[in-house]
Scaffold this motif. Structure first.
Motif, PDB file in Angstrom:
ATOM      1  N   LEU A   1      51.136  22.581  10.896  1.00 58.53           N
ATOM      2  CA  LEU A   1      51.140  21.201  10.413  1.00 58.53           C
ATOM      3  C   LEU A   1      50.135  20.352  11.190  1.00 58.53           C
ATOM      4  O   LEU A   1      49.382  19.565  10.595  1.00 58.53           O
ATOM      5  CB  LEU A   1      52.548  20.610  10.547  1.00 58.53           C
ATOM      6  N   ALA A   2      50.090  20.523  12.512  1.00 58.43           N
ATOM      7  CA  ALA A   2      49.157  19.754  13.332  1.00 58.43           C
ATOM      8  C   ALA A   2      47.706  20.053  12.949  1.00 58.43           C
ATOM      9  O   ALA A   2      46.869  19.142  12.882  1.00 58.43           O
ATOM     10  CB  ALA A   2      49.385  20.059  14.810  1.00 58.43           C
ATOM     11  N   LYS A   3      47.414  21.314  12.678  1.00 59.82           N
ATOM     12  CA  LYS A   3      46.047  21.695  12.290  1.00 59.82           C
ATOM     13  C   LYS A   3      45.661  21.049  10.967  1.00 59.82           C
ATOM     14  O   LYS A   3      44.564  20.490  10.833  1.00 59.82           O
ATOM     15  CB  LYS A   3      45.941  23.214  12.201  1.00 59.82           C
ATOM     16  N   LYS A   4      46.564  21.113   9.987  1.00 61.46           N
ATOM     17  CA  LYS A   4      46.287  20.520   8.669  1.00 61.46           C
ATOM     18  C   LYS A   4      46.133  19.009   8.769  1.00 61.46           C
ATOM     19  O   LYS A   4      45.142  18.431   8.288  1.00 61.46           O
ATOM     20  CB  LYS A   4      47.403  20.848   7.683  1.00 61.46           C
ATOM     21  N   GLN A   5      47.103  18.338   9.385  1.00 62.70           N
ATOM     22  CA  GLN A   5      47.075  16.883   9.412  1.00 62.70           C
ATOM     23  C   GLN A   5      45.986  16.333  10.317  1.00 62.70           C
ATOM     24  O   GLN A   5      45.444  15.255  10.059  1.00 62.70           O
ATOM     25  CB  GLN A   5      48.445  16.343   9.821  1.00 62.70           C
TER      26      GLN A   5
ATOM     27  N   GLY B   1      51.666  27.271   2.815  1.00 66.33           N
ATOM     28  CA  GLY B   1      51.249  26.039   2.153  1.00 66.33           C
ATOM     29  C   GLY B   1      50.384  25.192   3.064  1.00 66.33           C
ATOM     30  O   GLY B   1      49.344  24.664   2.649  1.00 66.33           O
ATOM     31  N   LEU B   2      50.795  25.076   4.307  1.00 64.07           N
ATOM     32  CA  LEU B   2      50.030  24.284   5.265  1.00 64.07           C
ATOM     33  C   LEU B   2      48.671  24.896   5.569  1.00 64.07           C
ATOM     34  O   LEU B   2      47.763  24.203   6.042  1.00 64.07           O
ATOM     35  CB  LEU B   2      50.828  24.136   6.569  1.00 64.07           C
ATOM     36  N   GLU B   3      48.534  26.184   5.291  1.00 60.25           N
ATOM     37  CA  GLU B   3      47.271  26.880   5.566  1.00 60.25           C
ATOM     38  C   GLU B   3      46.389  27.006   4.325  1.00 60.25           C
ATOM     39  O   GLU B   3      45.367  27.705   4.354  1.00 60.25           O
ATOM     40  CB  GLU B   3      47.582  28.266   6.129  1.00 60.25           C
ATOM     41  N   MET B   4      46.746  26.310   3.254  1.00 59.96           N
ATOM     42  CA  MET B   4      45.940  26.352   2.031  1.00 59.96           C
ATOM     43  C   MET B   4      44.528  25.822   2.290  1.00 59.96           C
ATOM     44  O   MET B   4      44.337  24.902   3.092  1.00 59.96           O
ATOM     45  CB  MET B   4      46.602  25.498   0.941  1.00 59.96           C
ATOM     46  N   PRO B   5      43.533  26.364   1.592  1.00 62.37           N
ATOM     47  CA  PRO B   5      42.163  25.852   1.736  1.00 62.37           C
ATOM     48  C   PRO B   5      42.024  24.486   1.067  1.00 62.37           C
ATOM     49  O   PRO B   5      42.892  24.054   0.306  1.00 62.37           O
ATOM     50  CB  PRO B   5      41.323  26.910   1.007  1.00 62.37           C
ATOM     51  N   ASP B   6      40.916  23.815   1.338  1.00 61.28           N
ATOM     52  CA  ASP B   6      40.676  22.489   0.774  1.00 61.28           C
ATOM     53  C   ASP B   6      40.746  22.482  -0.748  1.00 61.28           C
ATOM     54  O   ASP B   6      41.143  21.487  -1.354  1.00 61.28           O
ATOM     55  CB  ASP B   6      39.307  21.972   1.218  1.00 61.28           C
ATOM     56  N   LYS B   7      40.359  23.591  -1.357  1.00 64.00           N
ATOM     57  CA  LYS B   7      40.337  23.650  -2.815  1.00 64.00           C
ATOM     58  C   LYS B   7      41.725  23.416  -3.414  1.00 64.00           C
ATOM     59  O   LYS B   7      41.856  22.879  -4.511  1.00 64.00           O
ATOM     60  CB  LYS B   7      39.792  24.994  -3.299  1.00 64.00           C
TER      61      LYS B   7
END
Length: 397
Positions: A72-76, A276-282
């Protein structure tokens, strides 16, 4: 016999959940409670199946599993433009509903004042009251739902402890501009006010609008309690995975409140949600495109049905004007119940979102499969004829 708390006299059962119950009773298409009728991403379902066999199935660390917080921290950090520490800046909650309650109880003492924009998601006022605080209402003015700067300034002069901002907004679909948020930020800094944000629709924003995280504004991270959820972004409203992000001095106290409220979010679901949190930008680009198409399909149908509405900039709700039917003489609640039974579509009475005496709006949502939306539109196209056929005489109401 002893009496229950007087705080509970301030509000009643959720009107949204009530409309869902009536919708289920009559087999209507439920466009009241905002959840999808389509599956989450396959990556999450695959991981959920694996977790069901392998675990974990016991308590995690109360403020969230380390693996989930890191993801979560990486995504946000990427989306918010802030360096978020998974060990000090996050608490994982049981949905954004608990996140908002934790934020309120962390920020406020009994007797404090809290600014709430009207219209508002119904839980906000309940959160304020249950915390022992007092709401200060500031209207958002249609059709663009902008606030009056002078009115907001006067509200801040009452020395509120916090302000709640839902962005993108439920129920209006408004996306606050950077200039609007900066005006709020300047007032919050001047009056030393916490800013509690609900950003669950952060990835559902229609172009050319852009979502600006309040905590990303200069100097605002230290006073912002950012609440959000995985529910809308990944179509997993039933998993109840939310979170709070903020500076360590706030999160340290929020973790204590969270611990005594719910202990912790479901450990197997935290594990299953990590893909889900590791989904690519696309994924997020496709999500924006998906909901833009759903919005456009739905409002085109509303337009063909001859209904007046306000086009949302974000989230997945549309406010529809029913004044031509009710004439201000039939309550929006009564109209919504009639529409469920006779038209087969469930909506939320707009009065449940407003402090002001607003009785001419209903809220519909479009987080549904294309075929569901088309069916709903076809039913709504019969609304006027059914209303007239039933000989509803609003002059006698």
């Amino acid at each position: 016999m002893p009496k229950v708390s007087k705080r509970l006299d301030f509000f009643t059962e959720s009107i949204i959940r009530k409309m869902t119950r009536i919708s289920n009773q009559y087999g209507a298409i439920n466009l009241s409670q905002g959840y999808p009728d389509f599956d989450p991403p396959k990556e999450l379902l695959k991981e959920l199946k694996k977790v069901a066999k392998e675990g974990p199935h016991q308590y995690e660390i109360t403020w969230g599993s380390e693996e989930f917080r890191k993801a979560l921290a990486k995504k946000q950090s990427k989306f918010m433009g802030i360096d978020i520490d998974p060990y000090t800046d996050i608490v994982v909650s049981c949905g954004s509903t608990e996140a908002m309650m934790v934020a309120m109880m962390t920020a406020c003492e009994p007797g404090d004042k809290v600014i709430v924009f009207s219209p508002f998601y119904e839980n906000y006022v309940a959160d304020v009251v249950l915390s022992g605080a007092e709401p200060i209402y500031v209207p958002l003015n249609p059709p663009n739902f902008n606030f009056d700067k002078d009115e907001l300034t006067r509200a801040f002069e009452q020395k509120p402890k916090a302000i709640i901002i839902c962005n993108p907004s439920n129920p209006t679909g408004k996306v606050f501009t950077k200039e609007e948020l900066q005006f709020i930020a300047d007032l919050a800094e001047k009056h030393d006010t916490f800013v509690i944000t609900d950003e669950v629709y952060e990835h559902i924003v229609m172009k050319p609008n852009k979502h600006v995280y309040f905590a990303s504004l200069k100097g605002m991270f230290e006073r912002t309690i950012s609440c959000s959820s995985l529910s809308k972004t990944y179509a997993i409203t039933g998993w109840r995975l939310g979170y709070i992000i903020g500076p360590s001095y706030i999160i340290d106290k929020a973790r204590t409140v969270h611990d005594f409220l719910t202990v912790g979010a479901a450990s197997p679901l935290q594990k299953a949600a990590i893909p889900g949190l590791e989904m690519p930008d696309k994924y997020y680009e496709d999500l924006q495109e998906l909901y833009t198409k759903k919005r456009d399909l739905f409002i085109k149908g509303l337009d063909e049905a001859g209904l007046k509405f306000i086009t949302p900039q974000g989230a997945y709700y549309v406010l529809v004007d029913i004044s031509e039917f009710t004439g201000g003489k039939i309550a929006d609640v009564e109209f919504c119940e009639w529409m469920i039974k006779e038209v087969g579509v469930a909506a939320v009475p707009g009065s449940s979102f407003f402090k002001e005496p607003v009785n001419h709006l209903i809220r519909l949502h479009f987080a549904k499969k294309t075929e569901t939306l088309k069916d709903a539109v076809d039913r709504l196209k019969t609304l006027r004829d059914k209303w007239n056929k039933n000989n509803i005489d609003i002059s006698t109401k």
